[in-house]
Design a protein around this motif. Structure first.
Motif, short mmCIF file in Angstrom:
data_model
loop_
_atom_site.label_atom_id
_atom_site.label_comp_id
_atom_site.label_asym_id
_atom_site.label_seq_id
_atom_site.Cartn_x
_atom_site.Cartn_y
_atom_site.Cartn_z
N LYS A 509 -35.31 -64.79 -4.67
CA LYS A 509 -36.34 -65.82 -4.51
C LYS A 509 -36.97 -66.16 -5.86
CE LYS A 509 -37.86 -64.94 0.26
NZ LYS A 509 -39.00 -64.49 1.10
N ASN A 510 -37.19 -65.14 -6.68
CA ASN A 510 -37.80 -65.33 -7.99
C ASN A 510 -36.93 -66.20 -8.90
OD1 ASN A 510 -39.90 -64.82 -9.89
ND2 ASN A 510 -38.59 -63.32 -10.90
N THR A 512 -34.70 -68.40 -7.95
CA THR A 512 -34.73 -69.76 -7.42
C THR A 512 -36.01 -70.48 -7.84
OG1 THR A 512 -33.44 -69.07 -5.49
CG2 THR A 512 -34.64 -71.15 -5.31
N LEU A 513 -37.14 -69.75 -7.77
CA LEU A 513 -38.41 -70.35 -8.16
C LEU A 513 -38.44 -70.71 -9.64
CD1 LEU A 513 -40.93 -68.10 -6.18
CD2 LEU A 513 -40.49 -70.52 -5.82
N LYS A 514 -37.83 -69.85 -10.49
CA LYS A 514 -37.77 -70.15 -11.92
C LYS A 514 -37.02 -71.45 -12.17
CE LYS A 514 -38.15 -65.49 -13.89
NZ LYS A 514 -37.44 -64.42 -14.63
N THR A 516 -36.59 -73.87 -10.08
CA THR A 516 -37.39 -74.99 -9.55
C THR A 516 -38.50 -75.37 -10.52
OG1 THR A 516 -36.96 -74.23 -7.29
CG2 THR A 516 -38.81 -75.74 -7.60
N ILE A 517 -39.13 -74.34 -11.12
CA ILE A 517 -40.21 -74.60 -12.08
C ILE A 517 -39.69 -75.37 -13.29
CG2 ILE A 517 -41.77 -73.47 -13.72
CD1 ILE A 517 -42.20 -71.31 -11.58
#
Length: 660
Positions: A509-510, A512-514, A516-517
């Motif tokens: 998840k982390n 993926t979030l990176k 996305t950011i």
């Protein structure tokens, strides 16, 4: 001469008669004998008709005068204690506009939480010692938002005791102590909490005249005398909330002294000599009955909504017909400490402040049909409330209150030895049971303001314990049972970690979030460039407008203006800009507009914009500024939006949009 005291509860009206010459209790009574009706039209709601309080009080008064053969002309004063935090609304003719929203009603929790955040948590705690929470001011805001027709007809707002005093005297008044329990008193400025009124957009004109807690507050009118069996002219000289008054009844007036009760609700109430507060508002400080003397007596209140209500439910629903609490106590005492691992959480009466305003309901755990009997249920119910008291008292200890002695009245759950000994053992304290009631305390307090007694100390000189409970149960078994109960409470309060919280899942998840950011950073840079280009374009417009002023010919001016209009049209696209804004807002608010359009396809752009501003938690004034409307215009649009969205009357518009 005699003094009358009343306690206006949500289950019954209690009355007491004191002979002033020797401070002796002549009679006590209550009406009705059964619990009064509480209206609950929706989950979490609790309402009562104020007129029913007055009718029951009049019946209780006639009964106690008749039973004790008292001439009403010999009554020298009246004191009133009342259920705290209730909201009574009257019009200019002193007619009640709607049922009272009483203390256990939890409909305003969301409103109070938002106010706490918007006003500033530190600001609220330092000034009001509390979050606005689910208290009277927040309940009034609920009426303003959901029942505007009723709100527009309000002349004054009152607490239940203010209403009863008005029925006696005709005077519409309140007290500082009452305002503090409504979260309408500023302890720092020592005046009405204007910040709360302004935030909730409530006029200060709705607040009644403020009178001292101990004072000549009016006299019984001819109409009230006829209804109650009294005579006109009797002074009303005291009013206070039930918990400050209960503490007074027990002679708990000074710092370090602690009172407790467990009737419909459970309460521990300790006195401090300076403002103190809990950063999570799990306990609540209010002005004590003697606060006005030097502004230095504050009662810190821990409240449990379940308590006696839960045990009363056990009696009416589980016990056999004809059984009394004494029978239940005998059966509970045959069951071992810990009820053979049967556990009950007693929180089935709305949101609990000491649990961060969570409403977790009541739970019965580990019930085995072949092992547990009614006696086990009774003991587990008593222990569940006792454990709740211990849990809460430990919060008070965090504020620096020492708990060596608890002073309690004899007319509630503390009559149970199982209940009292469980608390005494776990807290390692003594519990002093005093032969008094809130109504007796109110009667004695009534004699202070009219000079029957020289001081509060004089009025309360007869208050001494009749029973003392010491910590005599097995300490280790009590701790073991309490630990098991705590584990069940934790499970009810917090979700058990799921597979989704495993380290490998969280790492994925982390990552993926990176990614996305990084993508959103690119979009942010692009948006910043667009804003820069817009600024340059505005400079071009400014330059062109100057050129218009320098052109002499009207035809040439028209040509320049036409070029300007064409250029503006080529650079702007309101629909595209709004769609871009929707995309950005959806990112922040979980596809808010997508869901809104899906559910309500006929929603116009102006209506969608209003939804967006409400979703952003802007106040009515802030929305008016954003949309270039008056406050009334915004309220009209809110009303039309509610109709178009077909929102149930009992649901807040903001709460509805939060669910989208």
């Amino acid at each position: 001469m005699y003094l009358l005291g009343y306690e206006i509860g949500s289950t019954t009206i209690k009355v007491a008669l004191i002979r002033s010459e020797d401070n002796k209790v002549i009679g006590v009574g209550q009406y009705p004998e059964h619990d009064s009706t509480i209206l609950s039209r929706h989950s979490g709601w609790a309402e009562q008709h104020p007129e029913s309080w007055w009718q029951d009080l009049c019946t209780a008064t006639r009964n106690i005068l008749s039973q004790n053969q008292i001439n009403p002309r010999d009554i020298g004063g009246i004191g009133i204690a009342y259920q705290m935090h209730g909201l009574v609304l009257i019009d200019e003719n002193k007619k009640v506009l709607r049922p009272s929203i009483i203390w256990s009603d939890s409909r305003a929790v969301t409103i109070g939480k938002k106010a706490f955040k918007d006003l500033g948590e530190k600001e609220c705690l330092e000034n009001f010692l509390n979050s606005p929470g689910n208290f009277t001011a927040s309940k009034l805001r609920w009426v303003r938002d959901n029942e505007p027709d009723i709100y527009d007809r309000i002349d004054k707002i009152m607490l239940p005791g203010d209403y009863i005093a008005m029925k006696f005297t005709g005077a519409v008044q309140t007290t500082i102590s009452g305002l503090s329990e409504a979260i309408l008193w500023d302890f720092k400025k020592k005046k009405i909490a204007k910040q709360v009124l302004d935030y909730y957009e409530i006029s200060e004109d709705l607040i009644p005249e403020i009178v001292p807690t101990f004072a000549m507050q009016g006299t019984v009118t001819a109409e009230a005398a006829e209804r109650s069996g009294l005579v006109s002219g009797i002074p009303v000289t005291y009013r206070a909330g039930d918990q400050p008054n209960n503490a007074l009844s027990l002679n708990v007036l000074n710092p370090g002294e602690i009172a407790a009760t467990s009737a419909e609700s459970g309460v521990v109430y300790g006195i401090v000599d300076r403002p103190k507060y809990d950063v999570r508002s799990r306990v609540n400080p209010f002005a004590h009955v003697n606060y006005e003397d030097n502004y230095d007596r504050i009662g810190v209140l821990l409240c449990l909504n379940g308590a006696g209500t839960q045990y009363g439910w056990m009696k009416s629903q589980i016990a056999l017909s004809g059984r009394h609490y004494d029978d239940m106590e005998r059966m509970a005492s045959t069951v071992p400490i810990g009820s053979d691992e049967l556990c009950i959480l007693p929180f089935g009466n709305g949101a609990e402040r000491m649990l961060d305003e969570k409403s977790i309901n009541s739970h019965i755990m580990n019930l085995e049909f072949s092992r547990h009997s009614r006696g086990h249920l009774y003991r587990a119910a008593l222990e569940g409330v006792a454990f709740s008291f211990v849990y809460g008292v430990n919060l008070l200890k965090e504020l620096g209150l020492e708990v060596d002695v608890l002073r309690v009245t004899n007319d509630n759950m503390f009559q149970s030895e199982v209940f009292s000994m469980t608390i005494a053992t776990l807290l390692d304290c003594h519990i002093e049971v005093v032969d008094t009631t809130g109504a007796i305390g109110a009667a004695r307090a009534a004699g202070v303001a009219n000079g029957v007694y020289s001081s509060l100390e004089d009025a309360l000189s007869h208050v001494t314990p009749s029973i003392i409970h010491e910590p005599r149960l097995n300490q280790s078994r009590c701790n073991q049972a309490y630990s098991l109960w705590l584990s069940h409470l934790d499970k009810a309060l917090f979700d058990i970690p799921s597979k989704a919280n495993r380290p490998e899942v969280l790492r994925a998840k982390n990552d993926t979030l990176k990614a996305t950011i990084e993508e959103k950073n690119k979009e942010l840079a692009a948006s910043a460039m667009q804003l820069h280009n817009k600024d340059e374009f505005l400079m071009e417009i400014k330059s062109t407008l100057k050129e218009v002023g320098e052109v002499a010919s009207l035809d040439d001016q028209k040509k320049v203006l036409q070029r300007l209009i064409t250029k503006i049209e080529s650079k702007t696209d309101s629909d595209k800009d709004w769609e871009s804004f929707e995309d950005q807002f959806n990112l922040l608010h979980s596809d808010f507009f997508k869901k809104l359009k899906s559910d309500f396809p006929k929603l116009s752009v102006p209506e969608a914009k209003l939804c967006m501003l409400l979703k952003m938690k802007l106040s009515t004034k802030e929305i008016a500024n954003q949309l270039n409307l008056s406050v009334r215009g915004v309220e009209t649009r809110r009303y039309r939006l509610r109709k178009k969205l077909q929102i149930n009357k009992e649901l807040d518009l903001e709460e509805f949009l939060d669910r989208v």
